[in-house]
Design a protein around this motif. Sequence first.
Motif, PDB file in Angstrom:
ATOM      1  N   LYS A   1     -12.434   8.164 -23.239  1.00 17.17           N
ATOM      2  CA  LYS A   1     -12.522   9.370 -22.325  1.00 17.17           C
ATOM      3  C   LYS A   1     -13.783  10.141 -22.400  1.00 17.17           C
TER       4      LYS A   1
ATOM      5  N   LEU B   1     -22.808  10.830 -12.717  1.00 24.35           N
ATOM      6  CA  LEU B   1     -22.546  10.453 -11.379  1.00 24.35           C
ATOM      7  C   LEU B   1     -22.709  11.583 -10.439  1.00 24.35           C
ATOM      8  N   PHE B   2     -22.061  12.795 -10.712  1.00 26.47           N
ATOM      9  CA  PHE B   2     -22.130  14.056  -9.952  1.00 26.47           C
ATOM     10  C   PHE B   2     -23.520  14.489  -9.900  1.00 26.47           C
TER      11      PHE B   2
ATOM     12  N   GLY C   1     -19.952   9.925 -17.778  1.00 24.19           N
ATOM     13  CA  GLY C   1     -20.179   8.974 -16.651  1.00 24.19           C
ATOM     14  C   GLY C   1     -20.137   9.725 -15.426  1.00 24.19           C
ATOM     15  N   GLY C   2     -18.849  10.360 -15.295  1.00 24.84           N
ATOM     16  CA  GLY C   2     -18.397  11.348 -14.040  1.00 24.84           C
ATOM     17  C   GLY C   2     -19.423  12.445 -13.965  1.00 24.84           C
ATOM     18  N   ILE C   3     -20.162  13.051 -15.017  1.00 26.26           N
ATOM     19  CA  ILE C   3     -21.050  13.886 -14.824  1.00 26.26           C
ATOM     20  C   ILE C   3     -22.199  13.395 -14.328  1.00 26.26           C
TER      21      ILE C   3
ATOM     22  N   MET D   1     -16.000   8.263 -20.043  1.00 26.36           N
ATOM     23  CA  MET D   1     -15.665   8.493 -18.498  1.00 26.36           C
ATOM     24  C   MET D   1     -15.819   9.775 -18.086  1.00 26.36           C
ATOM     25  N   VAL D   2     -15.846  10.812 -18.731  1.00 28.08           N
ATOM     26  CA  VAL D   2     -16.167  12.150 -18.626  1.00 28.08           C
ATOM     27  C   VAL D   2     -17.952  12.359 -18.355  1.00 28.08           C
TER      28      VAL D   2
END
Length: 66
Positions: free
Chosen positions: A6, A16-17, A12-14, A9-10
């Motif tokens: 988790k 990406l953003f 990675g999302g950050i 994933m967080v």
Amino acid sequence: MTEFPKLLMVLGGILLFIGLFMQVVGRLPGDIVVKKGNFTFFFPIVTCIVISLLLTFIFSFLGRFK
């Protein structure tokens, strides 16, 4: 062990953003650019401040759910 995926994933999302943000915004007014001859120095001071504020908000928001 279920928290580590988790977290990845967080993060990675950050990332990406942030990457999308950098593509859209590019150079902000206030960023320092020095051009002399064939040498160019670019220091994105305003961009660093904006990213710092965003990360502070994101991590303080995520920290409340611990």
